[in-house]
Design an enzyme around this catalytic site. Structure first.
Site, PDB file in Angstrom:
ATOM      1  N   CYS A 320       0.701  -1.166   0.059  1.00 45.57           N
ATOM      2  CA  CYS A 320       0.047   0.180  -0.049  1.00 45.57           C
ATOM      3  C   CYS A 320       0.986   1.271  -0.059  1.00 45.57           C
ATOM      4  O   CYS A 320       0.690   2.138  -0.709  1.00 45.57           O
ATOM      5  CB  CYS A 320      -0.822  -0.024   1.154  1.00 45.57           C
ATOM      6  SG  CYS A 320      -2.129   1.318   1.168  1.00 45.57           S
ATOM      7  N   SER A1012      47.083  66.653  26.022  1.00 46.63           N
ATOM      8  CA  SER A1012      47.742  66.880  24.756  1.00 46.63           C
ATOM      9  C   SER A1012      48.782  65.594  24.547  1.00 46.63           C
ATOM     10  O   SER A1012      48.975  65.004  25.275  1.00 46.63           O
ATOM     11  CB  SER A1012      48.633  68.192  24.682  1.00 46.63           C
ATOM     12  OG  SER A1012      49.670  67.946  25.884  1.00 46.63           O
ATOM     13  N   GLY A1013      49.071  65.577  23.199  1.00 46.25           N
ATOM     14  CA  GLY A1013      50.029  64.655  22.698  1.00 46.25           C
ATOM     15  C   GLY A1013      50.941  64.918  21.742  1.00 46.25           C
ATOM     16  O   GLY A1013      51.242  66.088  21.583  1.00 46.25           O
ATOM     17  N   VAL A1018      43.964  68.286  23.058  1.00 47.13           N
ATOM     18  CA  VAL A1018      42.527  68.026  23.156  1.00 47.13           C
ATOM     19  C   VAL A1018      41.876  69.116  24.170  1.00 47.13           C
ATOM     20  O   VAL A1018      42.275  68.939  25.517  1.00 47.13           O
ATOM     21  CB  VAL A1018      42.089  66.600  23.449  1.00 47.13           C
ATOM     22  CG1 VAL A1018      40.467  66.504  23.603  1.00 47.13           C
ATOM     23  CG2 VAL A1018      42.550  65.809  22.438  1.00 47.13           C
ATOM     24  N   ASP A1127      47.709  51.950  17.040  1.00 44.38           N
ATOM     25  CA  ASP A1127      48.354  52.258  17.976  1.00 44.38           C
ATOM     26  C   ASP A1127      47.270  51.991  19.290  1.00 44.38           C
ATOM     27  O   ASP A1127      47.059  53.019  19.804  1.00 44.38           O
ATOM     28  CB  ASP A1127      48.517  53.815  18.051  1.00 44.38           C
ATOM     29  CG  ASP A1127      49.348  54.502  19.192  1.00 44.38           C
ATOM     30  OD1 ASP A1127      50.153  53.783  19.765  1.00 44.38           O
ATOM     31  OD2 ASP A1127      49.078  55.896  19.329  1.00 44.38           O
TER      32      ASP A1127
END
Length: 1307
Positions: A320, A1012-1013, A1018, A1127
């Site tokens: 079936c 500052s850098g 800043v 960095d």
């Protein structure tokens, strides 16, 4: 097949389902008998008609024969052979007719007598294989579960042909199925089989486990895609079995030219119960070719019954089923069982106890196809994982559905207390909201209240009379077919009313729920009428199955689920208690009337009264008890015995206050007794009694009692009896309301400084219940708050789940921590959205856009943090699905950038500046708004940016400074999505436009210095009314400035600092950026300074992982953009919203900054010898220190040539940042000489990680430090590992056990 039930117990429901399966098995047998009588070809078999008649009675013997035939038909498929042997001598007791040929026992030439192998009954099968193969079979047979070693690879002794031996035990020995090993197959040993299965299924399993919770449809779609990719079948479907055993196709992937079966429903007989039972035992079923002739078995005649093939992989399909496959064009199939937990108490047997067949995953192919056993094992393993995931989804869905029902019951109960009983049908929610239905009705006091699709009032009364006449002994009835339940008027109801659930609430009153017939809800994409279709429904085909199903479910509704009936039963109990008040009142009135008539004369009359009173007390529907003057029980009626669980004989002569009353009610009862013995009767007093026997696990019994004096013939008080009303159920729900109200009151009145603003609104939108955090905000109209209320409601449901139900991996404190963060988000959303609506209604009011922006940013950040945590930490838990239902970030984002809200903001800003009228701005925005309304698919963010963009162009050339300021501020925030526009004005990169920049620069006010850098300074400033950071570069043609501006202009990420603009004034190069609270190094230093123990680290481990995870996500975004930072260190990582207290744990927002040295990976420009290796030695990768360059092969060479910067150098620097966050110190802190640091790095020396670093994190950092950049992980991998580590830390599975972060502010 109709399901009619008279009770609501889970056990009875389970038994009813078992009865349905038994009845379905009978129907299967009947259908099989009809097919068998149609002849070998099955031409006279009318499928649709037979399905409808299959429910007719079938003799028990025929059913048994059918089940035996399904398992012991004695036929196998021809793609393998089968041999059954005795234990332990391996003598053959049965074999398939093709075994000799398949095992190469039939030689190509005539052999000598000594060389001939013979296979027959009694042959030792070990002699047919090589010695090593025989040893493998013996080893497998010695194991308790032989199937764990499948497949066993064996070789024929004569030809050396490799075969898979798949063995399983039966009652009389071992059945071994042999399948050919194809050249393309990779044979696996017994030891490696399970591992190989895991590896092949790993990708699919990972994808399944990564899916969001609560979406069963998506889960099913995913599994069919993965199975098709593994097996290559033309069609893969997922079937689900419904409560009434019929099936439905819920997911499908197919070859494009095949007919779709998605949504197909088919009758239960299409997959017989016997086949389902076999699939529970053998969970993968392969049919290689439905047209192939089956192979017969030859067995020992001494065996009394055919050999069982239930566990055989070669069992042939029944005729079936084979014909069904052929009719639908499916020549080959692979069926896999999907099994989940079954929590029903009643079970059919030990094999299936606790498990049930949820459905199937079915593969179909239009040509013969064989899948090797190892791949079938992979599929079986995948189905186990799918079943586990599905079980979680199903249980979650059930929990949420039960929670919804409980909430509805709570509200209905509250309505009853205010307006019983009409409130449950006249108010919202009503009884239709309790369960899924098409209509409902209340029949009470011979009156009818109707809701939705129902019978007429007269028909309702007739149904009630029918129930009282034929089902009066039951408390209710549920059926999916009133016709099958033998209701005589069912044919008059039509298709609109088929199923019914009824609950008796008094002796003659009912609640009704009604459902329409199933066919109204069933849709199938393939069920289309085709005029040329010759299939008339007689043959077996999916279209015929669908037609047969519709015939079966005609006049039948979807079945009532157990959880729905439990909900109806609970409401029934509540209602019966409510309606019992009336009966109780009648009882009390009758008792008091009798007591007031005690002036009767004569002993006989008094005795008659006493007997009548005893009968009234004993049979009363209300709980009644009585005590003597000492407080000892002398009357205890059946009702109070029922509710307390204490029988009458055990209650007699017990002390009411000492033995039966809870401690908290002792004082109250003693007062009642004292007053009653003095002749003063109290009414409506609440007392709590203990529970006994089977009731001991439940709550106390709560009664509302009236105390009545008991007098003797001389009118002296000799005792007290109490007439009560059981209000236990009502009090449970009222206590739930009280707890919710108490939490709300705490939120509103709590003066804690960290409590976020919160308030609620009445039906008119006015504000009330403000807490102190809201300050002096005046009452105002909030406009439409329906969406917000829905949002809050969903979130509160989530929090209730989290706070009350412990997770398997999360303790209550952790759940409350998450719930608290979510509540903070929601309260911020409430403040933000309601204030915005308020200002919409008061356009003349002054506004602070900075406040709006900051609130929104905080809200969105917190929402995304919670959502991200859930995704990363709760992969397989219900908690993930429960919380993600709120869709926090999506909802907040869409509300924050809603076009209508932004349009209002434009109007207010212009009105305040006086530059444009409201009408003018409305005209400008109107067209865009109409586009959104017409086409919801347009991205609102992009449209929002477009509107600002156009307005900015109109105002920049004018003197409308205020409007220009506001628009530029909004435009810069929207800029990342603007490059899709074709044209951009010259002022866009206005650092090149001196005239405009000079004017623009006047709007910046410097308020202080930040540092500052080497290349820039800043300063703290105010720009456009907002605090910002102004970074000014040294020199006029600074390359670092141009590089940083070019990079920042393309970046938009929550862990990358944002640039607002880059003005050029008097040849000074500047960048206006968002203002942060400082860098990570400074934060660590402040933490260390505050620690009493200076040796302790600055952050907890959970904070460490959170900080470096945010950093890695920002770096991953950069690398995806092809940008190398060059960095990366703690000084270039900025933090936001930091208070340096323990309460900030998990709230440190990290952003990567300082892109002056950054470079795109694909840039053709090389760095000069002076600038290429700028950076800090302690964080530099060895290849950077050594002046390496990238060769064409991607390797690093060290010969001094000018390099291109390698991408993985940032990963090395990230490892050093991890060391900083763990210790609070820079890398190589003891070494002061930079040259020595370089030498140490090149020699492979790395800093020592602290002891408190978890093993998982230590391994990750070590990988980041690898000397070879090609062996370092990518940031994408790092993010995944850190998210998983955070999950381990939160759930307690990490090697490090850190204290969970506190949400309380330290005193």
């Amino acid at each position: 097949m109709s399901a009619t039930k008279k009770t609501y117990s889970s056990t009875t429901s389970a038994k009813s389902k078992h009865s349905v399966r038994v009845a379905q098995t009978t129907a299967d047998a009947a259908l099989e008998a009809v097919y068998e009588m149609s002849g070998d070809s099955g031409d006279s078999f009318d499928y649709s008609k037979s399905v409808g008649q299959s429910a007719e009675s079938v003799p028990a013997g025929a059913v048994t024969a059918y089940l035996q035939r399904m398992q012991r038909e004695g036929l196998i498929q021809n793609f393998g052979c089968m041999v059954a042997v005795e234990e332990p001598n391996f003598c053959v007791i049965a074999y398939s007719e093709n075994a000799s040929e398949f095992l190469d026992l039939i030689p190509q030439a005539v052999p000598s007598m000594g060389e001939m192998d013979v296979l027959g009954i009694g042959t030792d099968i070990r002699t047919l294989f090589t010695p090593s193969s025989s040893a493998a079979l013996e080893k497998a047979a010695a194991t308790q579960d032989i199937s764990l070693l499948n497949p066993i690879t064996v070789h024929c002794r004569r030809s050396g042909k490799p075969l898979y031996a798949i063995a399983h035990r039966i009652d009389i020995g071992i059945v071994i199925d042999f399948e050919a090993v194809k050249m393309i197959d990779v044979p696996v040993s017994a030891a490696a089989g399970a591992l190989q299965s895991h590896k092949l299924a790993a990708r699919a399993i990972t994808r399944l486990q990564a899916l969001p919770g609560g979406d069963i449809e998506l889960l099913c779609d995913t599994i069919v895609e993965e199975v098709r990719e593994l097996t290559g079948y033309d069609r893969v479907m997922a079937f689900k079995f419904h409560e009434d055993e019929h099936g439905e196709v819920v997911a499908e992937i197919r070859r494009m030219d095949l007919e779709p079966y998605m949504g197909l429903h088919y009758p239960a007989t299409d997959i017989p119960q016997a086949s389902r039972f076999l699939l529970m035992k053998n969970r993968v079923r392969l049919i290689a070719d439905c047209y192939a002739s089956p192979v017969k078995l030859i067995q020992d005649p001494d065996i009394r019954q055919p050999v069982s093939l239930a566990g055989s992989t070669l069992r042939a399909p029944h005729g079936c089923h084979a014909q069904y496959m052929g009719n639908m064009g499916s020549i080959a199939s692979l069926v896999m069982a999907v099994i989940i937990n079954d929590n029903e108490e009643y079970s059919r047997g030990a094999i299936q106890r606790g498990r049930k067949l949820w459905g199937l995953v079915v593969c179909q192919h239009t040509s013969p196809r064989t899948v090797p056993f190892p791949l079938r094992s992979v599929c079986e393993f995948l189905m186990q994982v799918f079943g586990m995931q599905l079980n979680l989804h199903v249980e979650l869905a059930a929990q949420l559905r039960e929670k919804h029902i409980l909430r509805t019951q709570t509200l209905l109960c509250d309505m009853l207390l205010r307006d019983a009983p009409i409130g449950i049908v006249s108010q919202t929610p009503n009884i239709m909201d309790l369960v899924k239905c098409d209509g409902a009705a209340l029949y009470y006091g011979k009156r009818v209240w109707l809701l939705g699709t129902t019978p007429t009032e007269n028909q309702i009364k007739e149904i009630a009379d029918w129930l009282l006449e034929h089902h009066n002994d039951s408390t209710g009835l549920s059926t999916d077919s009133l016709a099958d339940a033998n209701y005589p008027g069912a044919h008059l109801l039509g298709d609109a009313v088929c199923g019914m659930a009824a609950a008796k609430i008094t002796a003659k009153d009912f609640l009704f729920w009604f459902r329409s017939h199933t066919a109204t809800e069933v849709k199938w994409g393939g069920a289309k009428h085709d005029p040329d279709e010759k299939d008339d429904g007689r043959k077996m085909h999916p279209r015929s199955s669908f037609k047969a199903f519709l015939e079966v479910v005609n006049k039948r509704s979807p079945p009532w689920e157990d959880v729905e009936m439990d909900a109806i039963h609970s409401l029934q109990l509540i209602l019966r208690g409510s309606f019992r008040d009336i009966a109780d009142s009648d009882t009390k009135t009758m008792i008091h009337a009798r007591l007031n008539d005690l002036k009767l004369q004569g002993v006989e009359e008094r005795n008659a009264l006493a007997n009548e009173m005893s009968r009234v007390l004993e049979t009363a529907a209300a709980p009644i008890l009585a005590v003597d003057s000492r407080g000892m029980i002398n009357a205890w009626n059946a009702k109070i015995a029922q509710v307390t669980g204490l029988p009458v004989e055990e209650a007699m002569h017990c002390s009411l206050t000492k033995d039966l009353v809870l401690d908290e009610s002792v004082v109250v009862v003693e007062r009642l007794l004292s007053l009653a013995l003095q002749g003063e009767e109290e009414q409506n007093v609440e007392i709590k009694l203990k529970t006994f026997g089977t009731q001991t696990t439940e709550r106390a019994v709560i009664l509302i009692v009236n105390a009545c004096c008991s007098r003797d013939a001389s009118d002296f008080v000799v005792g007290v009896f109490f007439v009560g009303q059981d209000v236990t159920e009502q009090r449970m729900f009222m206590d739930r309301f009280t707890r919710i109200q108490g939490g709300e009151k705490t939120t509103v009145q709590d003066p804690h400084p960290l409590m976020r603003p919160s308030f609620d609104g009445d039906e008119f939108g006015r504000t009330f219940k403000r807490n102190s955090a809201l300050g002096g905000l005046k009452d105002h109209a909030t406009g439409s708050v329906e969406r917000l209320d829905l949002y809050l409601r969903r979130a509160e449901e989530c929090m209730e789940v989290m706070e009350t139900i412990p997770s398997p991996k999360f303790n209550n404190k952790q759940c409350q921590y998450l719930a608290g963060k979510l509540k903070a988000v929601l309260q911020s959303a409430s403040l933000f959205l309601r204030i915005s609506h308020h200002e919409h209604h008061e356009l003349g009011a002054s506004i602070d856009m900075g406040r709006h922006v900051e609130i929104f940013k905080l809200l969105l950040a917190l929402a995304k943090e919670i959502e991200s945590f859930i995704q990363g930490c709760c992969k397989d838990e219900w908690i993930k699905a429960a919380m993600t239902l709120t869709n926090v970030s999506e909802y907040v984002s869409s509300m924050g950038f809603n076009l209508e809200l932004c349009k209002i903001a434009f109007c207010k800003s212009c009105a305040a500046s006086g530059s444009l009228t409201l009408d003018q701005i409305e005209v400008i925005c109107k067209d865009e708004a109409e586009v959104v309304k017409r086409n919801a698919s347009i991205d609102v963010d992009t449209l929002f940016a477009k509107v600002i963009y156009d307005l900015t162009e109109k105002t920049l050339s004018s003197d409308q400074n205020d409007l220009a300021i506001y628009l530029l501020q909004r435009l810069k925030r929207a800029k990342p999505i603007l490059p899709s526009f074709s044209s951009r004005p010259s002022w866009w990169n206005f650092y090149d436009d001196w005239s405009f920049s000079e004017k623009f620069f006047q709007w910046i006010q410097i308020t202080g210095s930040l540092g500052s850098g080497s290349s820039a300074t800043v300063e703290k400033a105010v720009w456009l009314g907002t605090p910002v950071a102004k970074k000014t570069f040294y020199g006029r043609n600074n390359e670092d400035f141009k590089r940083e501006v070019e990079i920042l202009a393309e970046l938009c990420h929550p862990n990358i600092t944002s640039m607002f603009c880059s003005p050029l004034y008097r040849r000074k190069c500047s960048i206006i950026m968002e203002l942060m609270d400082g860098d990570l190094l400074a934060l660590m230093q402040r933490r260390l300074d505050r620690n009493e123990d200076h040796d302790s680290p600055p952050f907890s481990i959970l904070e460490v992982v959170d900080i470096i995870l945010q950093t890695s996500e920002g770096m991953n975004y950069l690398h995806e953009k092809g940008i190398i930072h060059r960095d990366l260190k703690s000084m270039n990582i900025l933090v936001k919203s930091v208070k340096v207290t323990k309460s900030e744990i998990g709230y440190v927002h990290v952003k990567v900054a300082d892109f002056g040295l950054s470079k795109t990976k694909d840039s053709s420009t090389r760095y000069s010898n002076q600038t290429w290796n700028r950076g800090t030695n302690r964080w530099m990768a060895p290849e950077v220190i050594n002046l390496g360059y990238e060769s064409t092969e991607g390797e690093i060479s060290f010969d001094g040539k000018v390099p291109k910067y390698p991408l993985k150098s940032d990963v090395y620097s990230f490892g050093m940042v991890c060391y900083e966050v763990l210790t609070g110190d820079v890398p190589f802190p003891e070494e002061k000489n930079p040259n020595n640091v370089k030498r140490m790095v090149l020699e492979g020396v790395r800093p020592d990680l602290p002891a408190h670093c978890p093993i998982e994190l230590k391994a990750l950092i070590t990988d980041c430090w690898n000397q070879d950049p090609l062996k370092r992980p990518s940031f994408a991998v790092i993010c995944q590992k850190l998210k998983y580590l955070k999950y381990l830390l939160m759930t307690g599975f990490s090697s490090y056990q850190d204290s969970y972060p506190s949400t309380e502010e330290p005193s």
